[in-house]
Design an enzyme around this catalytic site. Structure first.
Site, PDB file in Angstrom:
ATOM      1  N   LYS A 205       0.807  -1.084  -0.348  1.00 49.37           N
ATOM      2  CA  LYS A 205      -0.329   0.026   0.124  1.00 49.37           C
ATOM      3  C   LYS A 205       0.833   1.140  -0.263  1.00 49.37           C
ATOM      4  CE  LYS A 205      -3.872  -1.696   2.220  1.00 49.37           C
ATOM      5  NZ  LYS A 205      -5.282  -1.878   3.992  1.00 49.37           N
ATOM      6  N   GLY A 364      10.415  -5.794   8.793  1.00 45.98           N
ATOM      7  CA  GLY A 364       9.095  -6.276   8.325  1.00 45.98           C
ATOM      8  C   GLY A 364       9.337  -7.494   7.030  1.00 45.98           C
TER       9      GLY A 364
END
Length: 408
Positions: A205, A364
């Protein structure tokens, strides 16, 4: 980073026989009870070992996943405690709760140099409560288990939570070696970085990266964008993106960023070709990848990786860089058919490192990708343990878990 008490400072003051509560980041992926990536556990070992070897009674608190403020066996830290013991080469005690009877009994049994892990701190609603009183009451119970506090969970320092923020207000505190190293590296990215400075952003995103793009457009020399977020940029350029991930409400923002890059002299590079398929990869289907121009994605297809021409272009843009920050994969790297873009970026970062530059993998999914794709961790200058915390730091935000440690 302000004037903080470091782990070395704390040890020099004497910790033998003292109970030291360490907030670690042990939030690792599990397949049942099997740990599929122990990177964060390994990163937590040096601080815990330093304290134990100095004679402290080390009490580790951490979270795993997102339980709903109540015990859930699926998110138990028991397998994590077992793995920590293997890495430390010593027995690690495990408490079946966080601040209850088991926790007190486990901590009371610790000898000098002993290590214990408390059960998932998020099994307690007070950990993540937005109510200061509820969170503080839980922090009181955690603080009662220790004589000092060490913050070493970089992945959570951007959260105002009981075990990160409130406990530090209740105990003598220090910054752990891992958090200290993370902040020092991030400062090198934001305070007079060595140039050329290239930022690579991916992931799903664009809305997750708006703050970083906004802050770095005036600092980086080049900004490379891939992953699912790129399709909103392509739409902003007037291209159709088929069934690709698209955030319609961010198209105008992306258009503004494209213009700002031109105005500020930052080279913003988007892929010129993409790898598409008609369905998202799953265990029920065999991938049928097809390379198409970024300006010509078929209506029935979705983009799942940057294409080979773009991978070469991204690698070329990274060649000769002296500072690189990368956050977010270029595609669905877990599936080999859509992993080449991410592999090309990772390989280019290793070459930056080999030539003496600073390459930072921003935690991440990026950190998971380099391990999944078989890269040696020491081939990169730094692999962060906290993707969200890294991004918020680079956005210029105050990190509550760091700010509270500056109160000495």
């Amino acid at each position: 980073m302000g004037d903080l008490t470091t782990l070395d400072d704390l040890v020099a003051q004497g910790v033998a026989g003292k109970r030291v509560l360490v907030r670690s980041d042990l939030n690792v992926p599990l397949d049942g009870a099997t740990i599929t990536d122990d990177g964060r556990i390994r990163a937590s070992v040096p601080t815990i070992r330093t304290l134990a070897e100095a004679g402290a009674r080390v009490v580790v608190t951490a979270h795993l996943g997102r339980p709903k403020g109540a015990p859930d066996p699926a998110y138990s830290l028991r397998p994590v405690a077992a793995r920590l013991g293997e890495l430390l080469g010593r027995e690690v005690a495990f408490a079946g709760d966080t601040v209850g009877e088991s926790a007190h009994e486990t901590v009371d049994r610790l000898e000098d140099g002993g290590v214990a892990v408390l059960e998932n701190v998020r099994f307690n609603a007070g950990e993540t409560s937005k109510d200061d009183g509820e969170r503080g009451a839980f922090a009181d119970r955690l603080a009662a288990l220790a004589d000092a506090f060490v913050s070493d969970g970089f992945g959570v320092v951007h959260r105002k939570q009981a075990s990160v923020y409130d406990v530090a207000q209740r105990l003598p505190h220090a910054v752990g070696g891992l958090v200290q190293a993370e902040i020092e590296v991030l400062r090198r990215l934001t305070v007079e970085p060595e140039r050329p400075y290239v930022v690579v952003l991916g992931g799903s995103k664009v809305s997750d990266k708006l703050g970083v793009i906004d802050n770095l457009l005036g600092k980086a020399d080049k900004l490379l964008i891939g992953g699912g977020m790129v399709f909103t940029f392509l739409k902003a350029q007037g291209h159709e993106v088929g069934k690709s991930l698209l955030e319609e409400d961010q198209v105008e923002v992306c258009r503004e960023y494209l213009q700002r890059a031109v105005d500020s002299g930052v080279e913003l590079i988007l892929p010129t070709d993409v790898v598409v398929d008609t369905t998202f990869p799953s265990g029920d289907s065999t991938p049928a990848p097809q390379v198409v121009p970024a300006s010509g994605i078929p209506a029935d297809s979705l983009g799942l990786d940057i294409g080979p021409d773009s991978a070469r272009a991204f690698a070329g843009a990274l060649a000769g860089a002296r500072t690189v920050f990368w956050n977010g994969p270029m595609g669905v790297f877990e599936v080999e058919a859509f992993a080449e873009g991410t592999r090309a970026v990772a390989q280019a970062l290793t070459e930056v490192t080999a030539e003496g530059g600073l390459s930072v993998v921003g935690g991440g999914d990026s950190a998971a990708a380099v391990r999944t794709l078989g890269f040696a961790e020491d081939a990169f200058g730094h692999i962060s343990t906290g993707g969200g915390a890294s991004l918020e730091y680079l956005e210029g935000k105050v990190l509550p878990g760091i700010q509270v440690l500056e109160d000495n």
